[in-house]
Write an enzyme that holds these catalytic residues in place. Structure first.
Site, PDB file in Angstrom:
ATOM      1  N   TYR A 158       1.627  -1.178  -0.208  1.00  0.00           N
ATOM      2  CA  TYR A 158      -0.398  -0.592  -0.074  1.00  0.00           C
ATOM      3  C   TYR A 158       1.151   1.401   0.159  1.00  0.00           C
ATOM      4  O   TYR A 158       0.483   2.108  -1.449  1.00  0.00           O
ATOM      5  CB  TYR A 158      -1.539   0.253   0.870  1.00  0.00           C
ATOM      6  N   LYS A 162       1.121   4.544  -3.397  1.00  0.00           N
ATOM      7  CA  LYS A 162       1.012   5.100  -2.470  1.00  0.00           C
ATOM      8  C   LYS A 162       2.504   6.570  -2.940  1.00  0.00           C
ATOM      9  O   LYS A 162       1.862   7.667  -3.985  1.00  0.00           O
ATOM     10  CB  LYS A 162       0.407   5.895  -1.230  1.00  0.00           C
TER      11      LYS A 162
END
EC number: 1.-.-.-
Length: 253
Positions: A158, A162
């Protein structure tokens, strides 16, 4: 449709932060809001909201597919010929473990949705945004993607996705600066959504500090959306390429 309306497209507007953005924007006078969902028929809360708000249009969109993004853009052109603000909020988050045992499928799914997804939406909607008056593109990012403000928690795929999204935003902001665009990333804060709570609960036993932090500091989706909109409402050309916190402060890359 009146050309004085401000047109928004919210990718991932069916729940949580995205739905809160749709609600606040559609309650404003002179706005038209397109909200996407991967499965519109299952987006019951969004469907209910649209029934009482004629300025909300639900669009089918799977951001992991460029074909789906192009089809979504075509649907929008049946109603309007330009979009003022493109907000890519769609994301997945099911990676809360160390790099050493995070499998390939987790890395791939995060990259496909959180990095390629926003790229697909941008590529498909660029002609519409170029015709818009505001020419604003917003990517919902995360503090997890900042290396300069690294949060001490294993978020592996994750966080990496990002960080890649932030780079993509920065490159797009450079490529479009001479066309009058304003392109930013924004961190919505720790937000009390169903998916976030589920993740926190799964890891509370091993990381009790996360549960405590979430309980004390988590924002409601409504508060997060409202604060982020204050940032977006006041964007100026010199803000192009910045990574914002929901409260308007700048986050280092």
């Amino acid at each position: 449709m009146s050309t004085t309306n401000k047109i928004y497209f919210i990718a991932g507007g069916n729940r949580g932060i995205g739905l809160s953005l749709v609600k606040e924007l559609s309650n404003r006078k002179g706005t038209v809001v397109f909200a996407s969902a991967r499965k519109p028929g299952a987006a019951t809360k969004l469907q209910e909201w649209s029934k009482s708000h004629s300025n909300v249009h639900i669009i089918k969109l799977d951001v992991s597919s460029l074909e789906s993004a192009n089809e979504a853009a075509q649907e929008v052109t049946k109603v309007v010929d330009a979009v003022d603000v493109l907000w890519v909020n769609s994301a997945v988050f099911h990676s809360f473990g160390p790099v050493v045992n995070t499998p390939d499928d987790v890395w791939n799914s995060h990259y496909k949705t959180n990095v390629l997804g926003p790229i697909h939406v941008y590529q498909a909607f660029y002609p519409l945004i170029k015709k818009g008056r505001s020419k604003i593109i917003v990517f919902t990012s995360s503090l997890a993607g900042s290396m300069g403000a690294f949060f001490p928690s294993s978020q592996s795929a994750y966080g990496q996705s990002k960080a890649a999204l932030n780079y993509t935003m920065k490159e797009i902001s450079f490529e479009l600066q001479d066309e009058g665009f304003i392109v930013i990333s924004i961190h919505p804060g720790a937000v009390r959504t169903d998916s976030a709570q589920e993740i926190v609960n799964q890891h509370a036993e091993k990381k009790p500090e996360i549960l405590d932090l979430f309980a004390k500091q988590a924002l409601t989706p409504e508060k997060s959306a409202s604060d982020m909109l204050k940032v977006v409402d006041n964007l100026k050309p010199e803000n192009n390429g910045l990574f914002y916190n929901y409260d308007g402060t700048i986050i280092p890359f």
